[in-house]
Design a protein around this motif. Structure first.
Motif, PDB file in Angstrom:
ATOM      1  N   ALA A 116       2.348 -23.892-114.372  1.00  0.00           N
ATOM      2  CA  ALA A 116       1.125 -23.225-114.882  1.00  0.00           C
ATOM      3  C   ALA A 116      -0.122 -23.703-113.926  1.00  0.00           C
ATOM      4  O   ALA A 116      -1.152 -22.822-113.818  1.00  0.00           O
ATOM      5  N   ALA A 117      -0.099 -24.899-113.515  1.00  0.00           N
ATOM      6  CA  ALA A 117      -1.008 -25.242-112.510  1.00  0.00           C
ATOM      7  C   ALA A 117      -0.672 -26.415-111.719  1.00  0.00           C
ATOM      8  O   ALA A 117       0.218 -27.070-111.932  1.00  0.00           O
ATOM      9  N   ALA A 125      -1.123 -35.508-106.753  1.00  0.00           N
ATOM     10  CA  ALA A 125      -1.130 -34.329-107.512  1.00  0.00           C
ATOM     11  C   ALA A 125      -0.591 -34.342-108.948  1.00  0.00           C
ATOM     12  O   ALA A 125       0.285 -35.238-109.181  1.00  0.00           O
ATOM     13  N   VAL A 126      -1.132 -33.529-109.755  1.00  0.00           N
ATOM     14  CA  VAL A 126      -1.031 -33.261-111.273  1.00  0.00           C
ATOM     15  C   VAL A 126      -0.104 -31.887-111.045  1.00  0.00           C
ATOM     16  O   VAL A 126      -0.771 -30.987-110.910  1.00  0.00           O
ATOM     17  N   ILE A 127       1.174 -31.913-111.382  1.00  0.00           N
ATOM     18  CA  ILE A 127       1.891 -30.817-111.576  1.00  0.00           C
ATOM     19  C   ILE A 127       1.717 -30.304-113.213  1.00  0.00           C
ATOM     20  O   ILE A 127       2.394 -31.206-113.783  1.00  0.00           O
ATOM     21  N   VAL A 128       1.498 -29.160-113.619  1.00  0.00           N
ATOM     22  CA  VAL A 128       1.540 -28.722-114.874  1.00  0.00           C
ATOM     23  C   VAL A 128       2.499 -27.614-115.197  1.00  0.00           C
ATOM     24  O   VAL A 128       2.651 -26.670-114.609  1.00  0.00           O
ATOM     25  N   LEU A 129       3.692 -28.097-116.110  1.00  0.00           N
ATOM     26  CA  LEU A 129       4.785 -27.062-116.261  1.00  0.00           C
ATOM     27  C   LEU A 129       4.635 -26.875-117.721  1.00  0.00           C
ATOM     28  O   LEU A 129       4.505 -27.534-118.704  1.00  0.00           O
ATOM     29  N   LEU A 147       2.730 -33.820-114.814  1.00  0.00           N
ATOM     30  CA  LEU A 147       3.354 -34.782-114.227  1.00  0.00           C
ATOM     31  C   LEU A 147       2.498 -35.330-113.055  1.00  0.00           C
ATOM     32  O   LEU A 147       2.144 -34.393-111.999  1.00  0.00           O
ATOM     33  N   PHE A 148       2.384 -36.538-112.972  1.00  0.00           N
ATOM     34  CA  PHE A 148       1.425 -37.239-112.063  1.00  0.00           C
ATOM     35  C   PHE A 148       2.257 -37.709-111.013  1.00  0.00           C
ATOM     36  O   PHE A 148       3.182 -38.291-110.789  1.00  0.00           O
ATOM     37  N   VAL A 149       2.031 -36.971-109.533  1.00  0.00           N
ATOM     38  CA  VAL A 149       2.910 -37.117-108.254  1.00  0.00           C
ATOM     39  C   VAL A 149       2.093 -38.152-107.407  1.00  0.00           C
ATOM     40  O   VAL A 149       1.477 -37.695-106.699  1.00  0.00           O
ATOM     41  N   ARG A 150       2.268 -39.473-107.091  1.00  0.00           N
ATOM     42  CA  ARG A 150       1.515 -40.265-106.230  1.00  0.00           C
ATOM     43  C   ARG A 150       1.797 -39.664-104.721  1.00  0.00           C
ATOM     44  O   ARG A 150       2.768 -39.557-104.373  1.00  0.00           O
ATOM     45  N   GLY A 151       0.625 -39.856-104.092  1.00  0.00           N
ATOM     46  CA  GLY A 151       0.687 -39.622-102.564  1.00  0.00           C
ATOM     47  C   GLY A 151       0.627 -38.021-102.228  1.00  0.00           C
ATOM     48  O   GLY A 151       1.095 -37.933-101.052  1.00  0.00           O
ATOM     49  N   GLU A 152       0.797 -37.133-103.140  1.00  0.00           N
ATOM     50  CA  GLU A 152       0.908 -35.879-102.923  1.00  0.00           C
ATOM     51  C   GLU A 152      -0.485 -35.077-102.941  1.00  0.00           C
ATOM     52  O   GLU A 152      -0.433 -33.884-102.939  1.00  0.00           O
TER      53      GLU A 152
END
Length: 290
Positions: A116-117, A125-129, A147-152
């Motif tokens: 979704a975002a 980065a934060v991936i919104v599913l 979902l918080f993805v470190r380094g992205e």
């Protein structure tokens, strides 16, 4: 760049059939502490706990939506087009569910999920599913995982929302302590979250922890159960929505302290780790109810 935000957002939603029965529900309930009553004068077979563990009396805690179909709507989204990340760099940042009606004890549904975002937080980065489930009678639930993805981070995207809830300026209306068993993560992961971060000490060290941590969604489920049992009279059908932000980790063997403020149709909560001087666990936590 491992995350191609444009490709992820443009990808078509994916649908899959999921099913569950009373054994899946019972296993999930045990994984979030059912029958492990902190009051030692009440046995595991106390009638209030049998609602979570005995098939003839069973109801479904709404947070079961996060694991129905082995959690395909959340961690499964990490395999979406444009998403290629190191699992050791992934932390669950937040979770929300919206209930259209009570979840049946057994059923089959179609789960439709999409990215979704994708937010750019600079170093992460934060991936919104988002995932929506429906059966033959119509919509069941919608869930949203951050979902918080470190380094992205650093790819030039929008930062996304960062609002925080105001904390009421009054003492808690209720407080509940819920112990986390030493084997809690090993039991909870049987509901479908096989991330080795929660079981393998060597993998946990790669992720920056000195030992495996509890699943954030396990703390999420334990907190909702505490609210249902203490504020809603044990009636899971009253829950309309539930959201939280994961503010810190929990280690097996610790105790969750859940502080609650009540208002009309709403319970706001904060969750801390008792043994670590109130270290934050869950923040911006709200249960909306009938």
């Amino acid at each position: 760049m491992p995350i191609d935000a444009a490709k992820a957002l443009a990808a078509e939603a994916r649908s899959a059939a999921i099913s569950w029965d009373h054994k899946d529900v019972q296993l999930y309930h045990l994984g979030v502490g059912a029958a492990a009553n902190p009051d030692k004068d009440r046995p595991a077979t106390d009638p209030d706990e049998l609602r979570y563990t005995l098939e003839s009396r069973l109801h479904v805690l709404p947070s079961f939506a996060t694991v129905a179909g082995a959690g395909m709507g959340a961690m499964g989204g990490l395999s979406a087009p444009g998403i290629d990340v190191n699992l050791a760099a992934v932390l669950h940042g937040g979770q929300a569910i919206e209930l259209h009606r009570p979840i049946p004890v057994s059923g089959t549904a179609t789960l439709t999920s999409r990215v979704a975002a994708v937010h750019d937080k600079g170093k992460a980065a934060v991936i919104v599913l988002r995932a929506e489930a429906a059966d033959g009678d119509g919509p069941l639930w919608a869930s949203e995982a951050q979902l918080f993805v470190r380094g992205e981070g650093g790819f030039g995207g929008e930062r996304g929302p960062s609002a925080r809830l105001d904390v009421p300026e009054r003492p808690f209306d209720r407080t509940a302590d819920r112990p986390v068993r030493q084997d809690q993560a090993l039991l909870y992961r049987l509901s479908g979250d096989w991330n080795p971060l929660h079981a393998d000490p060597e993998f946990a060290k790669l992720a920056g922890f000195d030992r495996p941590i509890l699943h954030g969604l396990c703390s999420y489920g334990m907190t909702l159960k505490a609210v249902v049992d203490t504020v809603l009279g044990g009636d899971v059908s009253r829950v309309r929505g539930y959201r939280t932000r994961f503010a810190g980790v929990v280690f097996p063997g610790e105790t969750l302290r859940i502080g609650m403020w009540e208002s009309a149709g709403r319970v706001q909560a904060v969750v801390t780790a008792l043994e670590r001087d109130g270290a934050p666990v869950l923040a911006d936590t709200v249960v909306e109810h009938a």
